[in-house]
Each structure stands twice: as C-alpha cells, then as structure tokens.
Motif scaffolding. Structure first.
Motif, PDB file in Angstrom:
ATOM      1  N   LYS A  20      40.947  31.356   2.858  1.00  0.00           N
ATOM      2  CA  LYS A  20      41.326  31.235   4.269  1.00  0.00           C
ATOM      3  C   LYS A  20      40.990  29.847   4.801  1.00  0.00           C
ATOM      4  O   LYS A  20      41.780  29.258   5.546  1.00  0.00           O
ATOM      5  N   ASP A  29      45.653  26.957  10.618  1.00  0.00           N
ATOM      6  CA  ASP A  29      45.221  28.327  10.912  1.00  0.00           C
ATOM      7  C   ASP A  29      45.498  29.201   9.689  1.00  0.00           C
ATOM      8  O   ASP A  29      45.986  28.716   8.677  1.00  0.00           O
ATOM      9  N   VAL A  30      45.185  30.487   9.795  1.00  0.00           N
ATOM     10  CA  VAL A  30      45.347  31.402   8.650  1.00  0.00           C
ATOM     11  C   VAL A  30      46.601  32.269   8.764  1.00  0.00           C
ATOM     12  O   VAL A  30      46.767  33.212   7.995  1.00  0.00           O
ATOM     13  N   THR A  31      47.496  31.940   9.669  1.00  0.00           N
ATOM     14  CA  THR A  31      48.700  32.744   9.886  1.00  0.00           C
ATOM     15  C   THR A  31      49.461  33.006   8.582  1.00  0.00           C
ATOM     16  O   THR A  31      49.874  34.127   8.313  1.00  0.00           O
ATOM     17  N   ALA A  32      49.634  31.981   7.768  1.00  0.00           N
ATOM     18  CA  ALA A  32      50.405  32.108   6.529  1.00  0.00           C
ATOM     19  C   ALA A  32      49.619  32.749   5.389  1.00  0.00           C
ATOM     20  O   ALA A  32      50.169  32.994   4.318  1.00  0.00           O
ATOM     21  N   GLY A  34      48.436  35.777   5.042  1.00  0.00           N
ATOM     22  CA  GLY A  34      48.944  37.103   4.711  1.00  0.00           C
ATOM     23  C   GLY A  34      47.824  38.120   4.618  1.00  0.00           C
ATOM     24  O   GLY A  34      46.763  37.973   5.220  1.00  0.00           O
ATOM     25  N   ASP A  35      48.051  39.139   3.821  1.00  0.00           N
ATOM     26  CA  ASP A  35      47.146  40.272   3.699  1.00  0.00           C
ATOM     27  C   ASP A  35      46.061  40.006   2.651  1.00  0.00           C
ATOM     28  O   ASP A  35      46.374  39.587   1.533  1.00  0.00           O
ATOM     29  N   LYS A 146      57.363  22.442   4.576  1.00  0.00           N
ATOM     30  CA  LYS A 146      55.990  22.885   4.860  1.00  0.00           C
ATOM     31  C   LYS A 146      55.017  22.399   3.797  1.00  0.00           C
ATOM     32  O   LYS A 146      53.822  22.286   4.047  1.00  0.00           O
TER      33      LYS A 146
END
Length: 155
Positions: A20, A29-32, A34-35, A146
């Motif tokens: 993370k 940030d940690v948006t990408a 995932g789970d 990206k």
C-alpha cells in the motif's frame, strides 16, 4: 541486509502495509491497490512458482523492504519481471535499493534470464532516477500513461 521468502501467514500485515505504501509513493493514494484478499491470493500463487523471487529484506529484526520478481513469456521469450522494489521511507536514499537490485539480478541469473522489465509511475521521480542509474531504458507508456514500462539487461 538479508532476504526471507514471504510467508503469507507470518508476513500478511507487513506485505500489505509495504504494498500500500508503494501505491501512495507511486500514485498518491491506495485507490488502485484493490482488494487485500486478491493481492494476498495473487502473492501466494506467485510465491508457489517463484519462492526466491518474493522476499522481504531484513536488517537485524526489522523488515525494511520487499522485492517481487517473476518470469513472464513475451513473444515466446522468457523475460524477468520486477513487480515491486520497495524500501521503508527511512531506508530510501541509503544504497539499499542497490542491494534489492543485486538480489533481483541474482534471481534472474539463476533462471538464465537475460532481460527484465518493470513498470513505474511517471510521477515517481526517485524511482525513475534509480532506474536510470542502474541502466534501465524506457520502452514506452502503458495503461493510458499511468505507468511507463522499462527494460533492463541482467548483468
């Protein structure tokens, strides 16, 4: 520094925290990310195939970094792939990245790999400087810009 193969049961929180943080450094940030469960499952499958490629770096009793390396086939050729070079913030800029890189090169050499690739965020200027210093070259942008795919030669 020494290296320890990742054990999901033992190192679960460490690898999640490190991964993370790598997203925060790379993308803000940690948006990408995932789970967490998906990441742990992916990691477990990769460790089964490449146990010496998925390691935590340790100094004394403290984990200070993580390295994730595997091998992919591209156009029928085996290519090394670095999924993650990671160091905790207080170890960055102290030559430890070179030790992670040397370990990765030894891993690829043991598998008779001559070329390796990785992806990096174009905003991760520290990583880009490091990759330039160790001789990686740019292949080009991916994922709508990206990330940048880079190539290195195993020496």
């Amino acid at each position: 520094m020494y290296f320890e193969t990742i054990d999901i049961n033992k190192h679960r929180q460490t690898v999640i925290t490190f991964r993370k943080d790598s997203f925060i450094v790379s993308f803000g940030d940690v948006t990408a990310f995932g789970d967490e469960g998906d990441y742990l499952h992916w990691l477990e499958e990769k460790i089964k195939k490449f146990p010496k490629g998925f390691v935590l770096a340790k100094e004394g009793q403290k984990y200070i970094g993580q390295l994730e390396c595997s091998i992919r086939e591209i156009e029928g050729q085996p290519i090394g792939y670095v999924h993650l070079y990671y160091l905790v913030p207080e170890m960055r800029g102290k030559g430890k990245g070179k030790e992670l890189h040397d370990y990765a090169m030894d891993f690829f050499k043991s598998k008779k790999i001559r070329e390796y690739h990785l992806r990096v965020s174009p905003t991760n200027t520290s990583a880009l400087k490091f990759y330039d210093k160790i001789g990686l070259t740019t292949i080009g942008p991916e994922l709508d810009g990206k990330v940048i795919r880079m190539r290195g030669i195993v020496r």
